[in-house]
Design a protein around this motif. Sequence first.
Motif, PDB file in Angstrom:
ATOM      1  N   ALA A 181      -4.665   1.478  12.849  1.00  0.00           N
ATOM      2  CA  ALA A 181      -3.819   2.429  12.271  1.00  0.00           C
ATOM      3  C   ALA A 181      -2.062   2.400  12.637  1.00  0.00           C
ATOM      4  O   ALA A 181      -1.000   3.115  11.251  1.00  0.00           O
ATOM      5  N   ARG A 234      -2.310  -3.317   8.496  1.00  0.00           N
ATOM      6  CA  ARG A 234      -2.241  -1.834   8.417  1.00  0.00           C
ATOM      7  C   ARG A 234      -3.574  -1.345   8.061  1.00  0.00           C
ATOM      8  O   ARG A 234      -4.022   0.156   8.945  1.00  0.00           O
ATOM      9  N   ARG A 235      -5.083  -2.150   7.789  1.00  0.00           N
ATOM     10  CA  ARG A 235      -5.801  -1.212   8.285  1.00  0.00           C
ATOM     11  C   ARG A 235      -6.888  -1.872   9.216  1.00  0.00           C
ATOM     12  O   ARG A 235      -7.352  -0.678   9.917  1.00  0.00           O
ATOM     13  N   GLN A 236      -6.647  -2.701  10.425  1.00  0.00           N
ATOM     14  CA  GLN A 236      -7.227  -2.457  11.061  1.00  0.00           C
ATOM     15  C   GLN A 236      -6.322  -1.830  12.418  1.00  0.00           C
ATOM     16  O   GLN A 236      -6.984  -1.198  13.419  1.00  0.00           O
ATOM     17  N   CYS A 280      -0.232  -7.851   5.911  1.00  0.00           N
ATOM     18  CA  CYS A 280       0.513  -7.180   6.537  1.00  0.00           C
ATOM     19  C   CYS A 280      -0.258  -5.909   5.838  1.00  0.00           C
ATOM     20  O   CYS A 280      -0.724  -5.311   7.561  1.00  0.00           O
ATOM     21  N   SER A 281      -1.435  -6.306   5.235  1.00  0.00           N
ATOM     22  CA  SER A 281      -2.334  -4.874   5.002  1.00  0.00           C
ATOM     23  C   SER A 281      -3.368  -5.617   5.681  1.00  0.00           C
ATOM     24  O   SER A 281      -3.885  -4.013   6.237  1.00  0.00           O
ATOM     25  N   LEU A 282      -4.143  -6.235   5.561  1.00  0.00           N
ATOM     26  CA  LEU A 282      -5.129  -6.615   7.293  1.00  0.00           C
ATOM     27  C   LEU A 282      -4.139  -5.516   8.210  1.00  0.00           C
ATOM     28  O   LEU A 282      -5.528  -5.500   9.162  1.00  0.00           O
ATOM     29  N   CYS A 297       3.780  -2.797   9.301  1.00  0.00           N
ATOM     30  CA  CYS A 297       4.043  -4.474   8.846  1.00  0.00           C
ATOM     31  C   CYS A 297       5.263  -4.278   7.823  1.00  0.00           C
ATOM     32  O   CYS A 297       5.553  -3.819   6.729  1.00  0.00           O
TER      33      CYS A 297
END
Length: 119
Positions: free
Chosen positions: A34, A30-32, A26-28, A38
């Motif tokens: 915008a 959100r970063r990739q 989910c973190s990845l 997630c």
Amino acid sequence: VIVLDSSPPADAEDRKTFRQQAEVTCSLLRRQLARVLCSLEEEPPFYRRFPTDKSRGRGGRGYHWSHYSSLIADKHSAADYIAFIDTDTVFTTFGLPRLLFALEQSSAGRPRPVIFGQQ
């Protein structure tokens, strides 16, 4: 919105590892991406009551959890329309409104989704 199962393995240690991996995923995302939201979906309280038998063409607990998730999809989004896809889906074009909705509107005056299904 991308919804991930947060705890499918039965073993507690595997479950903790799986949840950590889901949080990293989910973190990845959100970063990739915008505009992507997630969300981790917790195991339903009645998950252990879902059938485990995969005979007679029915899936196990994951199959039933997936269908349950479809019924509560509005918990994760306030969108007017929600689409469900398989994880092996390949998009061959952008999601243009003219490809997703019919030109004529429904009797209620709202756009009418075009549904394509294939088994």
